[in-house]
Design a protein around this motif. Structure first.
Motif, PDB file in Angstrom:
ATOM      1  N   ASN A 103       0.738  -1.189  -0.079  1.00  0.00           N
ATOM      2  CA  ASN A 103       0.054  -0.088  -0.059  1.00  0.00           C
ATOM      3  C   ASN A 103       0.844   1.348   0.039  1.00  0.00           C
ATOM      4  OD1 ASN A 103      -2.878  -0.786  -0.020  1.00  0.00           O
ATOM      5  ND2 ASN A 103      -2.309  -1.874   2.045  1.00  0.00           N
ATOM      6  N   TYR A 104       2.319   1.131   0.140  1.00  0.00           N
ATOM      7  CA  TYR A 104       3.005   2.279   0.571  1.00  0.00           C
ATOM      8  C   TYR A 104       3.835   2.853  -0.528  1.00  0.00           C
ATOM      9  CZ  TYR A 104       0.466   2.208   4.775  1.00  0.00           C
ATOM     10  OH  TYR A 104      -0.644   1.954   5.398  1.00  0.00           O
ATOM     11  N   PRO A 105       4.096   2.380  -1.873  1.00  0.00           N
ATOM     12  CA  PRO A 105       4.711   2.983  -2.969  1.00  0.00           C
ATOM     13  C   PRO A 105       4.161   4.398  -3.250  1.00  0.00           C
ATOM     14  CG  PRO A 105       4.170   0.600  -3.473  1.00  0.00           C
ATOM     15  CD  PRO A 105       3.412   1.184  -2.306  1.00  0.00           C
ATOM     16  N   HIS A 106       4.805   4.857  -3.921  1.00  0.00           N
ATOM     17  CA  HIS A 106       4.304   6.713  -4.116  1.00  0.00           C
ATOM     18  C   HIS A 106       3.304   6.403  -5.288  1.00  0.00           C
ATOM     19  CE1 HIS A 106       7.137   8.243  -1.373  1.00  0.00           C
ATOM     20  NE2 HIS A 106       8.215   7.887  -2.002  1.00  0.00           N
ATOM     21  N   ARG A 107       3.286   5.664  -6.161  1.00  0.00           N
ATOM     22  CA  ARG A 107       2.412   5.468  -7.432  1.00  0.00           C
ATOM     23  C   ARG A 107       1.789   3.929  -7.452  1.00  0.00           C
ATOM     24  NH1 ARG A 107       7.636   7.123  -8.002  1.00  0.00           N
ATOM     25  NH2 ARG A 107       7.699   9.346  -8.682  1.00  0.00           N
ATOM     26  N   ILE A 108       0.538   4.055  -7.904  1.00  0.00           N
ATOM     27  CA  ILE A 108      -0.043   2.698  -8.221  1.00  0.00           C
ATOM     28  C   ILE A 108       0.820   1.718  -8.911  1.00  0.00           C
ATOM     29  CG2 ILE A 108      -2.393   3.884  -7.867  1.00  0.00           C
ATOM     30  CD1 ILE A 108      -2.715   3.472 -10.852  1.00  0.00           C
ATOM     31  N   ARG A 207      -4.600   2.840   1.816  1.00  0.00           N
ATOM     32  CA  ARG A 207      -5.046   1.943   0.764  1.00  0.00           C
ATOM     33  C   ARG A 207      -4.815   2.226  -0.456  1.00  0.00           C
ATOM     34  NH1 ARG A 207      -5.392  -0.101   5.258  1.00  0.00           N
ATOM     35  NH2 ARG A 207      -7.209  -0.747   6.613  1.00  0.00           N
ATOM     36  N   MET A 208      -4.143   1.195  -1.244  1.00  0.00           N
ATOM     37  CA  MET A 208      -3.866   1.730  -2.796  1.00  0.00           C
ATOM     38  C   MET A 208      -4.326   0.273  -3.455  1.00  0.00           C
ATOM     39  SD  MET A 208      -0.011   2.318  -4.430  1.00  0.00           S
ATOM     40  CE  MET A 208      -0.176   4.196  -4.018  1.00  0.00           C
ATOM     41  N   GLY A 209      -4.942   0.615  -4.533  1.00  0.00           N
ATOM     42  CA  GLY A 209      -5.474  -0.710  -5.361  1.00  0.00           C
ATOM     43  C   GLY A 209      -4.633  -0.290  -6.573  1.00  0.00           C
ATOM     44  N   ARG A 210      -5.202  -0.924  -7.746  1.00  0.00           N
ATOM     45  CA  ARG A 210      -4.513  -0.833  -8.968  1.00  0.00           C
ATOM     46  C   ARG A 210      -4.841   0.166  -9.832  1.00  0.00           C
ATOM     47  NH1 ARG A 210      -1.330  -5.437  -7.940  1.00  0.00           N
ATOM     48  NH2 ARG A 210      -0.529  -5.400 -10.179  1.00  0.00           N
ATOM     49  N   GLU A 211      -5.916   0.955  -9.473  1.00  0.00           N
ATOM     50  CA  GLU A 211      -6.333   2.112 -10.432  1.00  0.00           C
ATOM     51  C   GLU A 211      -6.042   3.514  -9.733  1.00  0.00           C
ATOM     52  OE1 GLU A 211      -7.493   1.379 -13.335  1.00  0.00           O
ATOM     53  OE2 GLU A 211      -7.813  -0.883 -13.042  1.00  0.00           O
ATOM     54  N   LEU A 215      -7.329   4.990  -4.046  1.00  0.00           N
ATOM     55  CA  LEU A 215      -6.440   5.441  -3.239  1.00  0.00           C
ATOM     56  C   LEU A 215      -7.077   6.225  -1.905  1.00  0.00           C
ATOM     57  CD1 LEU A 215      -3.481   6.154  -2.216  1.00  0.00           C
ATOM     58  CD2 LEU A 215      -3.329   8.292  -3.786  1.00  0.00           C
ATOM     59  N   TRP A 216      -7.087   5.707  -0.890  1.00  0.00           N
ATOM     60  CA  TRP A 216      -7.449   6.352   0.143  1.00  0.00           C
ATOM     61  C   TRP A 216      -7.178   5.760   1.603  1.00  0.00           C
ATOM     62  CZ3 TRP A 216      -9.152   1.933  -2.243  1.00  0.00           C
ATOM     63  CH2 TRP A 216      -9.550   1.013  -1.368  1.00  0.00           C
ATOM     64  N   TYR A 217      -7.755   6.412   2.626  1.00  0.00           N
ATOM     65  CA  TYR A 217      -7.291   6.018   4.237  1.00  0.00           C
ATOM     66  C   TYR A 217      -8.341   5.548   4.792  1.00  0.00           C
ATOM     67  CZ  TYR A 217      -2.615   8.151   3.477  1.00  0.00           C
ATOM     68  OH  TYR A 217      -1.300   8.284   2.893  1.00  0.00           O
ATOM     69  N   GLU A 218      -8.026   4.687   5.827  1.00  0.00           N
ATOM     70  CA  GLU A 218      -9.002   4.096   6.645  1.00  0.00           C
ATOM     71  C   GLU A 218      -8.610   4.327   8.116  1.00  0.00           C
ATOM     72  OE1 GLU A 218     -10.065   0.354   5.859  1.00  0.00           O
ATOM     73  OE2 GLU A 218     -11.232   0.655   3.833  1.00  0.00           O
TER      74      GLU A 218
END
Length: 316
Positions: A103-108, A207-211, A215-218
């Motif tokens: 979840n923590y790279p700068h880019r998807i 949270r980081m998906g593949r699109e 990209l959001w936070y929980e």
């Protein structure tokens, strides 16, 4: 709530519990965990070795909280084994949460893959110019390879001896990006570890998906969590601090590639560029291996650092 030490002291005869069909896994959106017998066997070996280490680490911690990381090459089973370890902890009465470092790279992923390739190509060409090996004619050859996605192929040096300059400089540039702060938000992960160990009840997690819209936070409740399990290729990296027990799942680059092919997570699984990335990742893992508290082979055997080095040397 009992402390980790109180619980682990009574677990000298631990036996693995029955594993349900669906168990909780890491927090990477869309990630799928498919647990097989091999994962269970490794997790059982690791957990028995882990118990006394947990007790020792918790007693040294001001809040009694412990951070474990499960690291290893791409596709080696980090998600599955981390999920099992977290499940075993919960079954024993130890609150656990599994965090995915992906979840923590700068880019998807799609943008990060593009940045990796751009870094390789730009570094390769800049290096050639600096060394005096670049010409317009040679770039025409390189450009054709680039258009075919084959410019990282070492076989080209058999036909063009100057191509070594392109590959060497590109690889060196890529090395300066992969697994570094340029690629990954290590500072954010370290801050999470600090908050967790300080006893913060609620922590905002990325949270980081593949699109690009994923990209959001929980906000996650950590009030009853005693062990944070981080599953991540770079879990044992020198670029962040706070991990108490690094667990290394060992695999050779060839074994890692076989895992990736079976998983078929991304395209160009065995392209020359992907192989270069895997080779560099493997070098990072080997560099970090001396810090690992537990090392386990692909076949599920515990390894000392010396045995690990021997296995890697024999696998080359």
């Amino acid at each position: 709530m009992k402390s980790i030490a109180e619980i682990t002291k009574n677990m000298t005869d631990w036996q693995p519990p029955v594993i349900p069909e669906n168990i909780a896994h890491g927090d990477m959106p869309g990630d799928k965990v498919e647990i097989g017998e091999g994962h269970v066997q490794k997790a059982n070996v690791i957990f028995k070795e882990l118990l006394p280490m947990l007790e020792e680490a918790s007693e040294k911690s001001e809040t009694g909280k412990v951070v474990i990381t499960v690291c290893g090459g791409s596709g080696v089973g980090k998600s599955e084994i981390a999920s099992l370890l977290s499940f075993y902890l919960k079954e024993a009465g130890i609150g656990s949460y599994t965090l995915s470092g992906d979840n923590y790279p700068h880019r998807i992923p799609v943008y990060n893959d593009a940045e990796r390739l751009h870094t390789f190509r730009e570094s390769a060409l800049k290096g050639m110019v600096k060394e005096g090996t670049f010409t317009a004619e040679r770039f025409e050859v390189i450009h054709e390879f680039q258009k075919n996605g084959d410019d990282a192929n070492p076989k080209h040096t058999e036909e063009y001896d100057w191509y070594e300059s392109y590959l060497r400089n590109g690889k060196e540039g890529l090395k300066g990006y992969l697994g570094t702060n340029n690629e990954i938000g290590f500072d954010e992960v370290e801050e999470i570890v600090k908050e967790f160990k300080a006893g913060t009840d609620e922590i905002w997690l990325k949270r980081m998906g593949r699109e690009d819209t994923e990209l959001w936070y929980e906000k996650v409740d950590f009030s009853k969590i005693q062990v944070l399990v981080i599953e991540w290729t770079h879990g044992n990296s020198d670029n962040y601090k706070g991990v108490d027990i690094p667990v290394l799942l060992n695999s050779t680059p060839q074994e890692t590639l076989a895992h990736r092919r079976a998983r078929n997570r991304d395209g160009a699984t065995d392209s020359p560029f992907t192989m270069m990335v895997l080779e560099l990742e493997q070098a990072m893992l080997e560099h970090q291996a001396p810090k690992a508290k537990i090392i386990i082979s692909k076949s599920g055997e515990l390894l000392s650092y010396e045995e690990y080095c021997k296995q890697m040397e024999e696998g080359r």
